[in-house]
Design an enzyme around this catalytic site. Structure first.
Site, PDB file in Angstrom:
ATOM      1  N   GLY A 101       0.891  -1.271   0.003  1.00 13.51           N
ATOM      2  CA  GLY A 101       0.076  -0.210   0.008  1.00 13.51           C
ATOM      3  C   GLY A 101       0.766   1.158  -0.071  1.00 13.51           C
ATOM      4  O   GLY A 101       0.636   2.193   0.829  1.00 13.51           O
ATOM      5  N   ARG A 104       0.314   5.652  -2.385  1.00 16.43           N
ATOM      6  CA  ARG A 104      -0.220   6.781  -1.753  1.00 16.43           C
ATOM      7  C   ARG A 104      -0.226   6.827  -0.289  1.00 16.43           C
ATOM      8  O   ARG A 104       0.249   6.159   0.661  1.00 16.43           O
ATOM      9  CB  ARG A 104      -1.803   6.735  -2.037  1.00 16.43           C
ATOM     10  CG  ARG A 104      -2.191   6.702  -3.537  1.00 16.43           C
ATOM     11  CD  ARG A 104      -3.703   6.440  -3.542  1.00 16.43           C
ATOM     12  NE  ARG A 104      -4.210   6.314  -4.907  1.00 16.43           N
ATOM     13  CZ  ARG A 104      -4.505   5.198  -5.636  1.00 16.43           C
ATOM     14  NH1 ARG A 104      -4.044   3.862  -4.947  1.00 16.43           N
ATOM     15  NH2 ARG A 104      -5.124   5.201  -6.849  1.00 16.43           N
ATOM     16  N   TYR A 136     -12.749  -3.425  11.535  1.00 14.87           N
ATOM     17  CA  TYR A 136     -11.288  -2.476  11.586  1.00 14.87           C
ATOM     18  C   TYR A 136     -10.876  -2.737  13.029  1.00 14.87           C
ATOM     19  O   TYR A 136      -9.500  -3.127  13.005  1.00 14.87           O
ATOM     20  CB  TYR A 136     -11.482  -1.098  11.062  1.00 14.87           C
ATOM     21  CG  TYR A 136     -10.315  -0.368  11.020  1.00 14.87           C
ATOM     22  CD1 TYR A 136      -9.543  -0.384   9.963  1.00 14.87           C
ATOM     23  CD2 TYR A 136     -10.034   0.637  11.822  1.00 14.87           C
ATOM     24  CE1 TYR A 136      -8.257   0.212   9.847  1.00 14.87           C
ATOM     25  CE2 TYR A 136      -8.909   1.506  11.689  1.00 14.87           C
ATOM     26  CZ  TYR A 136      -7.965   1.214  10.867  1.00 14.87           C
ATOM     27  OH  TYR A 136      -6.714   1.780  10.554  1.00 14.87           O
ATOM     28  N   ALA A 165     -11.437  -5.157  15.148  1.00 16.13           N
ATOM     29  CA  ALA A 165     -11.273  -6.590  15.330  1.00 16.13           C
ATOM     30  C   ALA A 165      -9.763  -6.677  14.607  1.00 16.13           C
ATOM     31  O   ALA A 165      -8.837  -7.469  15.075  1.00 16.13           O
ATOM     32  CB  ALA A 165     -12.150  -7.327  14.762  1.00 16.13           C
ATOM     33  N   ALA A 166      -9.822  -6.266  13.417  1.00 14.01           N
ATOM     34  CA  ALA A 166      -8.519  -6.847  12.505  1.00 14.01           C
ATOM     35  C   ALA A 166      -7.337  -6.003  13.112  1.00 14.01           C
ATOM     36  O   ALA A 166      -6.071  -6.627  13.187  1.00 14.01           O
ATOM     37  CB  ALA A 166      -8.459  -6.286  11.074  1.00 14.01           C
ATOM     38  N   LYS A 167      -7.440  -4.855  13.569  1.00  6.38           N
ATOM     39  CA  LYS A 167      -6.153  -4.263  14.076  1.00  6.38           C
ATOM     40  C   LYS A 167      -5.838  -4.499  15.401  1.00  6.38           C
ATOM     41  O   LYS A 167      -4.542  -4.450  15.690  1.00  6.38           O
ATOM     42  CB  LYS A 167      -6.335  -2.504  13.918  1.00  6.38           C
ATOM     43  CG  LYS A 167      -6.672  -1.821  12.546  1.00  6.38           C
ATOM     44  CD  LYS A 167      -5.099  -2.188  11.741  1.00  6.38           C
ATOM     45  CE  LYS A 167      -5.312  -1.382  10.736  1.00  6.38           C
ATOM     46  NZ  LYS A 167      -4.013  -1.742   9.814  1.00  6.38           N
TER      47      LYS A 167
END
Length: 275
Positions: free
Chosen positions: A13, A16, A166, A168-170
Site C-alpha cells: 500500500g 499513496r 477494522y 477487530a483486525a487491528k
C-alpha cells in the site's frame, strides 16, 4: 542518512498516503524498496519519486488479498534486489457501519486486507528469511537484524464506534506481531507494530457526504470525515492536531533502524499523545 544501506524493503500500500511516505523515508535512508499499490500509476509515481532522490525501487502492482500476491511480492524483492530485510504491512482501508448494519461481506473484506494479507506475506517471507540466515551463519558472516513492522491503529488498541471490523483486525495484528516476535527471534528478526491515531490522509481529508470515494476491488466506497467531528477529534489529542503522513512514516522508520535492533514484540502508538 544511510543507516539502511544495502537493505531491501517491501511496503504494501505504498503508492499513496502513509505508505508512500514510508517508502520514501526508507529509500532516503538507503534501502531499496518494492512499492505496491492496487493501481499502476500511483505505484509508478512513488518509484519515480524514490529514483529522483537517488534511491532504488521497483513497482509490484496488485491487491494484497489476491491469491498468490504474497509470494509474488516477496519474489519481487529477491529477484530484483537479491534479498529481503524489511517488511512493512501497511495496505488497508476502512468500510464502516454499526454492528447491526454491517454485512458479512464488510466484515470479511476488512479482516482480509488488514489481517489475512499480512499473515500471507509473512508466511511467504519465512522460507526466504530462514534460508538467508542459514547461509549467513554457515559463512560466518556478520549477523543481520531484519525487520517486520505491522500497522495497527488506536481503533485496535481501544476500539472505535462503527468500526467493529477494522478494530477487530487491528487488534488481531498486534497478536500476530507478538507471536512472530517469539517465532522469528531465532532468525534475528525484530517484529513490531505501530498503531496510528488520527493521521491526515485522503481518507480523512475529504468531508463526509461530499461524494469522495475510493475504488477497492470494484467496490466504490465513500470516504471522508465530518469536519466538525474532525475538529472535535483533534481537540482530544494532547498535541492538538492530527499527524502527517511523514510523521507516521517516522514512527515506522524507527523500528526499521538499527537503533531498534533489541526491541521486538512492541506496539508503539503514534497518536500525538492520544491513546
Amino acid at each position: 542518512m544511510t543507516s539502511l544501506q544495502g537493505r531491501t524493503a517491501i511496503v504494501s500500500g505504498s503508492g499513496r498516503g502513509i505508505g508512500r511516505e514510508i517508502a520514501l523515508t526508507l529509500a532516503s535512508r538507503g534501502a531499496a524498496v518494492v512499492v505496491n499499490d492496487l493501481d499502476a500509476e500511483p505505484a509508478k509515481e512513488t518509484v519515480a519519486a524514490i529514483e529522483a532522490i537517488g534511491g532504488r525501487a521497483v513497482a509490484h502492482v496488485g491487491s494484497v488479498v489476491e491469491d498468490g500476491f504474497a509470494e509474488g511480492f516477496v519474489a519481487a524483492a529477491t529477484d530484483t534486489f537479491g534479498g529481503l530485510d524489511i517488511i512493512v504491512n501497511n495496505a488497508g482501508y476502512t468500510w464502516d457501519s454499526v454492528i447491526q448494519k454491517m454485512t458479512d461481506e464488510q466484515f470479511d473484506a476488512i479482516l482480509d486486507v488488514h489481517l489475512k494479507a499480512p499473515f500471507r506475506i509473512l508466511r511467504a517471507a519465512q522460507p526466504v528469511i530462514s534460508a538467508a540466515v542459514k547461509a549467513e551463519r554457515a559463512a560466518e558472516a556478520p549477523r543481520v537484524t531484519r525487520k517486520v513492522v505491522n500497522i495497527s491503529s488506536v481503533a485496535g488498541t481501544s476500539g472505535n464506534t462503527g468500526q467493529v471490523n477494522y478494530s477487530a483486525a487491528k487488534s488481531a495484528i498486534i497478536g500476530v506481531t507478538k507471536t512472530l516476535a517469539k517465532e522469528w527471534g531465532r532468525y534475528d528478526v525484530t517484529v513490531n507494530c505501530v498503531a496510528f491515531g488520527l493521521i491526515r490522509t485522503r481518507l480523512t481529508e475529504a468531508p463526509a457526504g461530499g461524494g469522495s470515494t475510493i475504488d477497492v476491488g470494484g467496490r466504490e466506497l465513500a470516504v471522508g470525515v465530518n469536519p466538525e467531528l474532525l475538529a472535535q477529534l483533534e481537540r482530544g489529542i494532547p498535541l492538538g492536531r492530527a499527524g502527517t503522513p511523514a510523521e507516521a512514516a517516522g514512527a515506522v522508520a524507527m523500528f526499521c533502524s538499527p537503533d531498534s535492533d533489541y526491541v521486538s514484540g512492541q506496539t508503539l502508538v503514534c497518536g500525538g499523545g492520544f491513546e
